[in-house]
Design an enzyme around this catalytic site. Structure first.
Site, PDB file in Angstrom:
ATOM      1  N   HIS A 295      -6.868 -30.011  44.683  1.00  0.00           N
ATOM      2  CA  HIS A 295      -7.291 -28.667  45.089  1.00  0.00           C
ATOM      3  C   HIS A 295      -6.021 -27.844  45.288  1.00  0.00           C
ATOM      4  CE1 HIS A 295     -10.566 -26.108  46.465  1.00  0.00           C
ATOM      5  NE2 HIS A 295      -9.855 -25.756  47.525  1.00  0.00           N
TER       6      HIS A 295
ATOM      7  N   SER B 174     -10.951 -21.296  45.205  1.00  0.00           N
ATOM      8  CA  SER B 174     -11.868 -21.996  46.092  1.00  0.00           C
ATOM      9  C   SER B 174     -12.973 -21.049  46.586  1.00  0.00           C
ATOM     10  CB  SER B 174     -11.087 -22.629  47.246  1.00  0.00           C
ATOM     11  OG  SER B 174     -11.858 -23.571  47.953  1.00  0.00           O
TER      12      SER B 174
ATOM     13  N   ASP C 200     -10.151 -33.088  42.418  1.00  0.00           N
ATOM     14  CA  ASP C 200     -10.280 -32.161  43.546  1.00  0.00           C
ATOM     15  C   ASP C 200     -11.042 -32.834  44.689  1.00  0.00           C
ATOM     16  OD1 ASP C 200     -10.899 -30.076  45.328  1.00  0.00           O
ATOM     17  OD2 ASP C 200     -10.923 -28.600  43.715  1.00  0.00           O
TER      18      ASP C 200
END
Length: 228
Positions: free
Chosen positions: A198, A121, A167
């Site tokens: 995610h 991320s 996601d």
């Protein structure tokens, strides 16, 4: 093992007797910390790798014990443009991470040419940013994105990008944009799009381990020996 070098604290996992000849560095995401990622290390099952997990410099105000590489605007959802490049906290994190990575071989005894930089991320965005400035062996970008314009790497290296089709945090369009930007710069990108959100599920752990092992076997005999 906990260490504090160049203002970044880190956790390590793997051989400490000098037998490791490769290093994997993994950068956590926004609101997480090094402990979140080091817990995954035993499941990678990669031999001869030392693994290092640094904490981001900034405390996360909404997540107790969490850290961040830089802040997001209130309500930011990745669907509107924002110039992160002007943020002072990103400038500080970029410089601290670069210095920390450059000094890391003094501790690991493993050169950057045998070091793979991964990030999840926001950590993936940092890996794309700072990683291009260093002579790394490879990069792994998990659910990541570009927070600034892509730069040509200082040395050739493969990049693996893994992103979830569903996601809900970082839209997959952001990863497609990063993939296109890297490809335009001539970087070889292995793209893995999975039916996930995610996250870092077991399937992704297998992809990480495979990438590391393949790179070590392909280049292990052609790169410089561990520092002694």
């Amino acid at each position: 093992m906990l260490s504090n070098d160049s203002s970044l604290q880190s956790l390590t996992y793997g051989p400490t007797d000098g037998t490791a000849d490769w290093c994997l560095v993994a950068l956590h995401g926004w609101g997480a910390n090094a402990a979140d990622l080091v817990g995954l290390a035993p499941y990678l099952e990669i031999a001869n790798f030392s693994m290092v997990f640094p904490d981001a410099p900034w405390p996360h105000l909404q997540a107790p014990g969490g850290r961040m590489w830089y802040s997001f605007p209130s309500g930011y959802d990745f669907r509107r443009p924002h110039d992160f490049a002007d943020q002072a906290d990103l400038h500080t994190s970029r410089e601290q991470l670069k210095v920390w990575l450059c000094n890391l071989p003094k501790t690991t005894k493993i050169p950057l040419e045998r070091t793979i930089l991964a990030g999840f991320s926001q950590g993936g965005a940092m890996a794309l940013d700072v990683g291009s400035q260093l002579p790394l062996a490879g990069q792994i970008i998990l659910s990541g994105y570009l927070h600034s314009e892509a730069q040509a790497p200082v040395s050739p290296r493969p990049v693996m990008m893994v992103h979830g089709t569903f996601d809900p945090v970082v839209p997959i369009a952001k990863a497609h944009q990063a993939n296109a930007a890297l490809t335009a710069l001539g970087q070889p990108v292995t793209w893995q799009e999975l039916a996930m959100g995610h996250e870092i599920p077991p399937q992704v752990m297998g992809l990480i381990a495979g990438f590391c092992e393949d790179l070590r076997q392909a280049k292990g005999n052609t790169l410089t020996k561990p520092l002694g």
